[in-house]
Write a protein that holds these residues in place. Structure first.
Motif, PDB file in Angstrom:
ATOM      1  N   LYS A 268       2.139   2.446  -3.339  1.00 39.11           N
ATOM      2  CA  LYS A 268       1.137   2.990  -4.261  1.00 39.11           C
ATOM      3  C   LYS A 268       0.766   4.432  -3.947  1.00 39.11           C
ATOM      4  N   ILE A 269       1.425   5.043  -2.964  1.00 39.85           N
ATOM      5  CA  ILE A 269       1.096   6.418  -2.583  1.00 39.85           C
ATOM      6  C   ILE A 269       1.220   7.342  -3.801  1.00 39.85           C
ATOM      7  N   LYS A 270       0.241   8.212  -3.933  1.00 42.84           N
ATOM      8  CA  LYS A 270       0.266   9.201  -5.022  1.00 42.84           C
ATOM      9  C   LYS A 270       1.130  10.369  -4.571  1.00 42.84           C
ATOM     10  N   SER A 271       2.293  10.481  -5.194  1.00 43.68           N
ATOM     11  CA  SER A 271       3.227  11.555  -4.863  1.00 43.68           C
ATOM     12  C   SER A 271       4.236  11.678  -5.995  1.00 43.68           C
ATOM     13  N   PRO A 272       4.650  12.883  -6.331  1.00 43.97           N
ATOM     14  CA  PRO A 272       5.705  13.019  -7.347  1.00 43.97           C
ATOM     15  C   PRO A 272       7.042  12.440  -6.867  1.00 43.97           C
TER      16      PRO A 272
ATOM     17  N   THR B 218       0.840  -1.206   0.000  1.00 44.70           N
ATOM     18  CA  THR B 218       0.000   0.000   0.000  1.00 44.70           C
ATOM     19  C   THR B 218       0.871   1.251   0.000  1.00 44.70           C
TER      20      THR B 218
ATOM     21  N   ASN C  91       7.269   9.440  -5.424  1.00 47.08           N
ATOM     22  CA  ASN C  91       7.196   7.980  -5.455  1.00 47.08           C
ATOM     23  C   ASN C  91       7.837   7.466  -6.743  1.00 47.08           C
TER      24      ASN C  91
ATOM     25  N   GLN D  88       6.024   4.729  -8.750  1.00 47.89           N
ATOM     26  CA  GLN D  88       4.887   5.136  -9.575  1.00 47.89           C
ATOM     27  C   GLN D  88       5.268   6.119 -10.679  1.00 47.89           C
ATOM     28  N   ASN D  89       6.405   6.798 -10.544  1.00 47.29           N
ATOM     29  CA  ASN D  89       6.817   7.837 -11.496  1.00 47.29           C
ATOM     30  C   ASN D  89       8.198   7.533 -12.048  1.00 47.29           C
TER      31      ASN D  89
END
Length: 162
Positions: free
Chosen positions: A92-96, A89, A98, A101-102
């Motif tokens: 999966k944090i939404k953050s620039p 979890t 991360n 994810q990026n």
């Protein structure tokens, strides 16, 4: 502030860091500060980071996720909130910040880089390795392939063994 700025400029000048690469090198150095257990590990970790950046691989650096989570969960200057290990979890944090994810580097440094990390970021080792982890004993283990890395996860972290 003047003394800190002068010392930073001195280190940057000594390393011959060109101004057009300074932002990237400072960000990479900040990652090394959080990821490396010792100064001697930094050049090789920097090499892994460069391999990934140059080939459009996600960096997948836990420290960037820890920074993102800490920015949300800790508002005190003296907070020492850096969760380890990270959960699925958390990743999966939404953050620039991360880097799971990026693509690419985070938008800014995640820590204050020292002279050793700046030197390593400016002079990464050319390495065949694309992966690294620290075992439960704190020792670093590098791997050139995902198969080798999976083996290291099993052997040194005692998880995901098949």
């Amino acid at each position: 502030v003047n003394r800190l700025t002068a010392r930073f400029d001195e280190i940057v000048t000594k390393q011959n860091i060109p101004s057009e690469k300074l932002n990237q090198i400072v960000i990479i150095a900040s990652l090394l500060e959080r990821e490396a257990a010792s100064d001697s590990e930094m050049p090789e970790i920097a090499g892994v980071i460069m391999n990934r950046l140059n080939n459009n691989w996600p960096l997948q650096i836990d420290a960037t996720v820890q920074y993102a989570l800490g920015s949300i969960n800790c508002r005190n200057v003296d907070c020492k909130w850096w969760p380890t290990p990270l959960s699925s979890t958390d990743l999966k944090i939404k953050s620039p910040y991360n880097t799971y994810q990026n693509q690419g580097l985070p938008p800014a440094p995640i820590s204050n880089p020292g002279a050793a990390s700046l030197k390593a970021a400016a002079n990464p080792v050319t390495t065949p390795n694309w992966f690294y982890l620290h075992g439960t004993d704190g020792q670093i283990h590098f791997a050139a392939t995902s198969k080798e890395h999976s083996r290291n996860v099993c052997l040194y972290l005692k998880k995901d063994c098949q």
